[in-house]
Design a protein around this motif. Structure first.
Motif, PDB file in Angstrom:
ATOM      1  N   LYS A 133       0.821  -1.220   0.000  1.00 27.18           N
ATOM      2  CA  LYS A 133       0.000   0.000   0.000  1.00 27.18           C
ATOM      3  C   LYS A 133       0.854   1.268   0.000  1.00 27.18           C
ATOM      4  CE  LYS A 133      -3.878  -2.200   2.417  1.00 27.18           C
ATOM      5  NZ  LYS A 133      -4.744  -2.180   3.634  1.00 27.18           N
ATOM      6  N   GLY A 134       2.174   1.091  -0.093  1.00 29.97           N
ATOM      7  CA  GLY A 134       3.063   2.245  -0.155  1.00 29.97           C
ATOM      8  C   GLY A 134       3.546   2.740   1.183  1.00 29.97           C
ATOM      9  N   ALA A 135       3.253   2.007   2.281  1.00 29.75           N
ATOM     10  CA  ALA A 135       3.745   2.401   3.596  1.00 29.75           C
ATOM     11  C   ALA A 135       5.236   2.080   3.701  1.00 29.75           C
ATOM     12  CB  ALA A 135       2.974   1.679   4.693  1.00 29.75           C
ATOM     13  N   ARG A 136       5.967   2.880   4.474  1.00 28.93           N
ATOM     14  CA  ARG A 136       7.401   2.686   4.607  1.00 28.93           C
ATOM     15  C   ARG A 136       7.856   2.993   6.031  1.00 28.93           C
ATOM     16  NH1 ARG A 136       6.608   0.578   0.609  1.00 28.93           N
ATOM     17  NH2 ARG A 136       7.552   0.771  -1.458  1.00 28.93           N
ATOM     18  N   GLY A 137       8.963   2.344   6.411  1.00 28.98           N
ATOM     19  CA  GLY A 137       9.631   2.681   7.660  1.00 28.98           C
ATOM     20  C   GLY A 137       9.145   1.902   8.861  1.00 28.98           C
ATOM     21  N   ILE A 160       2.065   5.925   5.258  1.00 30.85           N
ATOM     22  CA  ILE A 160       1.855   6.108   3.832  1.00 30.85           C
ATOM     23  C   ILE A 160       2.281   7.541   3.502  1.00 30.85           C
ATOM     24  CG2 ILE A 160       0.008   4.392   3.677  1.00 30.85           C
ATOM     25  CD1 ILE A 160      -2.002   6.707   3.636  1.00 30.85           C
ATOM     26  N   PRO A 161       2.571   7.849   2.230  1.00 29.83           N
ATOM     27  CA  PRO A 161       3.123   9.182   1.916  1.00 29.83           C
ATOM     28  C   PRO A 161       2.277  10.345   2.411  1.00 29.83           C
ATOM     29  CG  PRO A 161       3.376   7.730   0.030  1.00 29.83           C
ATOM     30  CD  PRO A 161       2.553   6.976   1.040  1.00 29.83           C
ATOM     31  N   ASN A 216      -4.162   2.010  12.449  1.00 29.08           N
ATOM     32  CA  ASN A 216      -4.141   0.937  11.460  1.00 29.08           C
ATOM     33  C   ASN A 216      -5.099   1.179  10.297  1.00 29.08           C
ATOM     34  OD1 ASN A 216      -5.676  -2.037  10.890  1.00 29.08           O
ATOM     35  ND2 ASN A 216      -3.477  -1.927  10.563  1.00 29.08           N
ATOM     36  N   MET A 217      -6.335   1.554  10.587  1.00 31.10           N
ATOM     37  CA  MET A 217      -7.346   1.622   9.522  1.00 31.10           C
ATOM     38  C   MET A 217      -7.689   3.039   9.093  1.00 31.10           C
ATOM     39  SD  MET A 217     -10.903   0.628  11.522  1.00 31.10           S
ATOM     40  CE  MET A 217     -11.915   0.925  10.084  1.00 31.10           C
ATOM     41  N   GLY A 218      -7.136   4.045   9.795  1.00 34.14           N
ATOM     42  CA  GLY A 218      -7.465   5.430   9.477  1.00 34.14           C
ATOM     43  C   GLY A 218      -8.583   5.944  10.358  1.00 34.14           C
ATOM     44  N   GLU A 219      -8.457   7.194  10.776  1.00 34.32           N
ATOM     45  CA  GLU A 219      -9.441   7.742  11.717  1.00 34.32           C
ATOM     46  C   GLU A 219     -10.827   7.878  11.105  1.00 34.32           C
ATOM     47  OE1 GLU A 219      -6.733  11.329  10.599  1.00 34.32           O
ATOM     48  OE2 GLU A 219      -6.624   9.135  10.661  1.00 34.32           O
TER      49      GLU A 219
END
Length: 355
Positions: free
Chosen positions: A114-118, A123-124, A173-176
């Motif tokens: 999904k483009g998450a990093r670190g 996500i960006p 995890n799922m977004g607010e």
């Protein structure tokens, strides 16, 4: 003539001490949890059958992969001291450090589809929202130190929004917005009683399982000694003002170290050069002393050695667009080419775009 050849036996590596036979509890006994149990000072309701079952599942999966847990444990020595210090400074619960474990296994270069990093798996868009630079040259999500500060800020805002660290973790995890929608739909504000996407259903209980194991590894048969843990990174930090793109090799030479060391300490630097601007750069411990005296002669010599870069004008180009492409101001481009901002350019014309 008979020639006798004697072959010496292969030399065996010398071990520091004899290998030991592993002993650890059975999986059945390892998941017998009596409680009480808390996460972020909030009770985990083990009396709810599905909660207990979900937690037991996460414990079993983690304990089955003992090699992975050993790596988790060893990496905590490198990363937990800084996370714990940051959480204390912000008056936030210590248990949030286990979120980093389940997000990335404490690997700065971890990524998702999904483009998450670190380490904190930003996500960006979320990373930028919390002050991290994310572009083609710099990705501060990959820096453990920059991203931990951003994660603490994000968690605090989520706690202020939902009034619970458990719910804040679910929202991480799922977004607010997704969690808010489920709270409104189900009219429930308790994570353990909400029906959520499968990944989020597991999320907090995975963190709880990680807490159980990493807080008391001996109970689960992990016999690590203090010297087995990876040591916290020792480094200096400097502010480096870069007028022109600067090769990392020059920074490494000025720091009396290797290119690899600079890359390892600064995973946010995606290219072989540092783009122009002001940057916080991490150096090996002790390397900041007299860094500037070594750096300036090296960069001056480098600037003299490179040939000016040119750009061939294409149809439809403008001075403003060319300046933007090469990360310079319109005035800089014009001055470099003895033009004015009103000058006309034509296809095929060569323009200098570096000094």
């Amino acid at each position: 003539m008979l020639l006798l050849v004697t072959v010496a036996p292969a030399q065996q590596p010398t071990l520091s001490e004899p290998l030991q036979t592993a002993t650890f509890p059975s999986l059945e006994s390892a998941i017998r949890i009596t409680g009480p149990l808390e996460f972020c000072n909030e009770p985990v309701p083990l009396h709810l059958t599905d909660v207990r079952e979900r937690l037991e599942k996460e414990l079993l999966l983690m304990l089955w992969d003992r090699a992975q847990v050993i790596l988790w444990l060893k990496r905590t020595g490198r990363y937990f001291p800084y996370i714990e210090s940051m959480l204390r400074a912000e008056d936030m619960p210590d248990d949030l450090k286990f979120i980093a474990v389940i997000e990335s296994a404490l690997k700065p270069h971890a990524g998702s589809n999904k483009g998450a990093r670190g380490v904190w798996q930003f996500i960006p868009s979320t990373g930028r929202n919390y002050g991290l630079t994310v572009n083609r040259n710099i990705d501060e999500r990959r820096s453990f130190y920059f991203s931990t500060k951003a994660a603490a800020t994000y968690f605090q805002e989520l706690h202020d929004l939902f009034g619970s660290w458990t719910m804040a973790s679910a929202a991480y995890n799922m977004g607010e917005h997704g969690l808010e929608a489920q709270v409104e739909k189900q009219e429930v504000k308790d994570y353990y009683r909400l029906h959520l996407p499968r990944e989020t259903q597991r999320y907090v209980l995975r963190a709880v399982a990680a807490k159980l194991i990493l807080s008391d590894p001996a109970r689960y048969g992990f016999d690590l000694r203090p010297e087995d843990y990876y040591k916290p990174l020792a480094f200096d930090r400097i502010k480096l003002s870069v007028k022109y793109p600067t090769p990392l090799t020059i920074v490494a030479k000025a720091a009396n170290t290797y290119y690899k060391t600079i890359k390892d300490l600064n995973p946010q630097l995606l290219c072989e050069v540092i783009p122009k601007g002001e940057h916080l750069i991490f150096l090996p411990k002790g390397a900041a002393a007299n860094f500037a005296q070594r750096y300036h002669p090296l960069i001056a010599k480098y600037r003299k050695s490179i040939k000016p870069e040119t750009y061939i004008v294409k149809r439809g180009d403008s001075l403003t667009a060319i300046a933007r492409i090469h990360d310079m101001s319109l005035l800089q481009l014009c001055k470099l080419n003895k033009l004015t901002t009103k000058s006309n350019i034509h296809p095929g014309q060569k323009l200098r775009v570096t000094r």
